[in-house]
Write a protein that holds these residues in place. Structure first.
Motif, PDB file in Angstrom:
ATOM      1  N   LYS A   1      61.201  44.851  52.298  1.00  0.00           N
ATOM      2  CA  LYS A   1      62.449  44.655  51.557  1.00  0.00           C
ATOM      3  C   LYS A   1      63.310  45.912  51.579  1.00  0.00           C
ATOM      4  O   LYS A   1      64.518  45.852  51.445  1.00  0.00           O
ATOM      5  CB  LYS A   1      62.147  44.276  50.098  1.00  0.00           C
TER       6      LYS A   1
ATOM      7  N   GLU B   1      55.967  47.210  62.229  1.00  0.00           N
ATOM      8  CA  GLU B   1      55.856  45.776  61.973  1.00  0.00           C
ATOM      9  C   GLU B   1      55.172  45.055  63.125  1.00  0.00           C
ATOM     10  O   GLU B   1      55.293  45.458  64.272  1.00  0.00           O
ATOM     11  CB  GLU B   1      57.240  45.144  61.821  1.00  0.00           C
TER      12      GLU B   1
ATOM     13  N   GLY C   1      56.980  40.471  62.021  1.00  0.00           N
ATOM     14  CA  GLY C   1      57.784  40.520  60.807  1.00  0.00           C
ATOM     15  C   GLY C   1      57.051  40.993  59.565  1.00  0.00           C
ATOM     16  O   GLY C   1      57.581  40.890  58.466  1.00  0.00           O
ATOM     17  N   ARG C   2      55.844  41.519  59.739  1.00  0.00           N
ATOM     18  CA  ARG C   2      55.058  41.991  58.593  1.00  0.00           C
ATOM     19  C   ARG C   2      54.669  43.453  58.776  1.00  0.00           C
ATOM     20  O   ARG C   2      54.361  43.900  59.878  1.00  0.00           O
ATOM     21  CB  ARG C   2      53.796  41.154  58.428  1.00  0.00           C
TER      22      ARG C   2
ATOM     23  N   LYS D   1      56.306  41.534  53.717  1.00  0.00           N
ATOM     24  CA  LYS D   1      57.657  41.489  54.282  1.00  0.00           C
ATOM     25  C   LYS D   1      58.408  42.693  53.720  1.00  0.00           C
ATOM     26  O   LYS D   1      58.442  42.903  52.507  1.00  0.00           O
ATOM     27  CB  LYS D   1      58.391  40.215  53.882  1.00  0.00           C
TER      28      LYS D   1
END
Length: 143
Positions: A48, A107, A110-111, A46
């Motif tokens: 940041k 991505e 979401g990764r 994820k």
């Protein structure tokens, strides 16, 4: 042409650091891997933040070399623009130009799955232009 084609050529290996790594850890990783930015991500990939050479220079200009002892969470850009594998070369060129950044995380669900640089995008665009020019030459020669 899409981002997935760039990733197919260059691979999906991404150098990341956790949010608690230090500025010095980031500086060493940038130098070791000969890259201009690191994605700051969780173990689950994820995103940041992103930490570029520019972020480090700005932090040192503000607070001196003590910035390198701070966690990357204090130095990184937190509003990270991303793209997907389905984004086009034109879309990411526009995004990078408008945002004035050179590295764009990719991505999926979401990764983090990859990073493309402006160099990757320009290289792909040059290949497209050369292919189009060859097609035009072939068309003219056959007419």
């Amino acid at each position: 042409m899409m981002v997935k084609h760039i990733l197919a050529d260059k691979g999906t290996n991404v150098f990341t650091l956790p949010v608690d790594a230090s500025g010095m850890d980031a500086l060493n990783a940038l130098a070791e891997h000969n890259i201009g930015a690191l994605v700051i991500a969780s173990p689950e990939k994820k995103i940041k933040g992103i930490l570029s050479e520019r972020d480090i220079v700005r932090a040192i200009a503000r607070t001196g070399t003590e910035a390198l002892q701070r966690p990357v969470a204090d130095l990184m850009t937190t509003k990270v623009r991303t793209c997907s594998e389905e984004s086009t070369v034109h879309e990411v060129m526009e995004l990078m130009t408008e945002g004035r950044f050179r590295h764009l995380p990719v991505e999926r669900d979401g990764r983090l799955i990859g990073v493309i640089s402006i160099g990757d995008v320009v290289k792909r665009r040059i290949m497209e232009v050369e292919r189009e020019a060859e097609e035009i030459r072939s068309y003219i020669a056959s007419a």
